[in-house]
Design an enzyme around this catalytic site. Structure first.
Site, PDB file in Angstrom:
ATOM      1  N   LYS A   4       0.723  -1.273  -0.032  1.00 39.33           N
ATOM      2  CA  LYS A   4      -0.127   0.017   0.040  1.00 39.33           C
ATOM      3  C   LYS A   4       0.799   1.348   0.133  1.00 39.33           C
ATOM      4  CE  LYS A   4      -2.415  -1.462   3.574  1.00 39.33           C
ATOM      5  NZ  LYS A   4      -1.734  -2.937   3.676  1.00 39.33           N
ATOM      6  N   THR A   5       1.899   1.190   0.867  1.00 35.54           N
ATOM      7  CA  THR A   5       2.827   2.662   0.767  1.00 35.54           C
ATOM      8  C   THR A   5       3.500   2.604  -0.633  1.00 35.54           C
ATOM      9  OG1 THR A   5       2.727   2.284   3.279  1.00 35.54           O
ATOM     10  CG2 THR A   5       4.483   3.608   2.076  1.00 35.54           C
TER      11      THR A   5
ATOM     12  N   ASP B 202      -1.098   7.135   6.240  1.00 31.70           N
ATOM     13  CA  ASP B 202      -1.097   5.490   6.643  1.00 31.70           C
ATOM     14  C   ASP B 202      -2.106   5.571   7.830  1.00 31.70           C
ATOM     15  OD1 ASP B 202      -0.768   3.016   6.329  1.00 31.70           O
ATOM     16  OD2 ASP B 202       1.307   3.243   7.221  1.00 31.70           O
TER      17      ASP B 202
ATOM     18  N   THR C 295      -5.685  -1.169   7.192  1.00 30.60           N
ATOM     19  CA  THR C 295      -5.776  -2.636   7.087  1.00 30.60           C
ATOM     20  C   THR C 295      -7.109  -3.086   7.799  1.00 30.60           C
ATOM     21  OG1 THR C 295      -4.770  -2.668   9.443  1.00 30.60           O
ATOM     22  CG2 THR C 295      -3.416  -2.867   7.501  1.00 30.60           C
TER      23      THR C 295
ATOM     24  N   ARG D 287       6.568  -8.397   1.896  1.00 33.99           N
ATOM     25  CA  ARG D 287       7.508  -7.868   2.943  1.00 33.99           C
ATOM     26  C   ARG D 287       8.175  -8.888   3.669  1.00 33.99           C
ATOM     27  NH1 ARG D 287       4.443  -4.117   6.819  1.00 33.99           N
ATOM     28  NH2 ARG D 287       4.610  -2.785   5.116  1.00 33.99           N
TER      29      ARG D 287
END
Length: 367
Positions: free
Chosen positions: A94-95, A139, A188, A247
């Site tokens: 997302k980032t 965020d 999230t 990640r």
């Protein structure tokens, strides 16, 4: 990453436009190797592994193809891209996509953290320094306070900030115009977003877990950037145990590299990779020691369930939030665990994976 708007020499760059506000301290939580939530040091390392263009982004094909259309249309109109919401489990990009959007649009990215914007004054300071068509990335947007969120509505729709000046009968509203901008939110937990805020996002993108083939490509790309020689079978092995999360795949790659450099010749072959993953206690299904312990407690202490989450938290000496947010999602998604009205139940797949025999129940078998 130098995401920069083409401005005059006197204007500031991306780094200078980052909101230097830290989120309020939270209760400490022990993060396991496969916890997709990152630490500050890991974030700096992973920043170098991030793609900078939509064409470089691996996976989430439907999302990236649609975003490329939206970006091209916004550039053709020379207007701001509509507000974008990215939602899905942590660690899926997302980032990274927020950075890519700013790069593709050729504008400056401004970063903020939801809990860090404590009052509308901070929000106003952030919005008034936005340039034309800039991207504001928030965020954990679901953690904005209600007051800040309500003041964000007019900014998103009408590109203005309403400030109340004075008290009582002498009070008046001052409208401060702001430049048209694009708000990119990441969360999230979509269920915690209010209806009014959710309806103001013109583009909603859900990010799903990655297929092993896409993760293999990501591992190979990261290995090239980190200059780690890796065999195809080794990259596939890392991808298969990464829980569908880039990640985690990159984190396993870095830890396997450490074992290869210290205990081997620096090359990641299948044997070295498997030995590293065994030392890290990550099994072939991607479960770590805490996942297996969670399932074994349900099976050994509570006869496979059902058992309440509070009882499990007490038995494991772990906070309930850690179990619900870190341990359970992967187990539920892959069929190792079931949630019932009475509590958590270990499935047959969990018994098979742990090499245990599932009891037949009080009535036994009909055959």
């Amino acid at each position: 990453m130098a995401t920069r708007k083409k401005k005059g020499a006197g204007e500031s760059s991306l780094v200078e436009n980052v909101l230097e506000v830290s989120p309020p301290p939270e209760a400490p939580r022990e993060a396991g190797l496969l916890d997709p939530d990152r630490t500050d040091d890991e974030a700096r390392v992973e920043a170098s592994l991030r793609p900078t263009r939509l064409s470089e982004f691996v996976g989430q094909r439907r999302v990236t193809e649609n975003l490329s259309v939206y970006v091209e249309a916004a550039r053709a109109r020379k207007g701001a891209l509509d507000h974008v919401l990215f939602f899905g489990p942590p660690g899926l990009g997302k980032t990274t996509l927020a950075f890519i959007l700013a790069e593709e649009l050729g504008v400056t990215l401004h970063l903020a953290h939801g809990p860090a914007i404590e009052h509308k004054g901070q929000l106003a300071a952030l919005l008034t320094k936005l340039g034309e068509r800039d991207v504001l990335f928030i965020d954990e947007i679901h953690r904005l306070s209600s007051v800040v969120e309500e003041n964000l509505y007019t900014a998103m729709e009408d590109f203005r900030i309403d400030v109340v000046h004075g008290d009582g009968p002498m009070a008046s509203t001052l409208q401060i115009p702001i430049a048209p901008f694009t708000l990119v939110g990441a969360t999230t937990r979509t269920g915690l977003l209010t209806g009014p805020l959710l309806s103001r996002f013109g583009i909603e993108c859900r990010l799903d877990y990655y297929e092993p083939e896409d993760l293999t490509t990501i591992v190979r790309r990261s290995a090239r950037i980190l200059e780690v020689p890796i065999e195809d079978t080794a990259s596939s092995e890392l991808a298969r145990r990464a829980r569908g999360t880039p990640r985690i795949a990159n984190r396993l790659l870095r830890r396997a590299r450490d074992f290869a450099e210290v205990l081997g010749d620096g090359r990641l072959d299948t044997r070295t990779t498997r030995k590293a993953l065994d030392r890290l206690e990550v099994d072939e299904a991607g479960l770590d020691e805490m996942n297996r312990r969670f399932l074994k407690v349900i099976i050994d202490f509570y006869n496979g369930g059902p058992v309440g989450i509070e009882a499990l938290a007490a038995t494991l000496s772990e906070p309930r939030d850690t179990l619900e947010d870190v341990i359970e999602p992967y187990l539920l998604q892959n069929g190792f665990l079931a949630r019932t009205p009475k509590g958590r139940v270990a499935t047959k797949k969990a018994y098979d994976h742990l090499g245990l025999k599932k009891p037949l129940g009080p009535q036994g078998s009909l055959f």
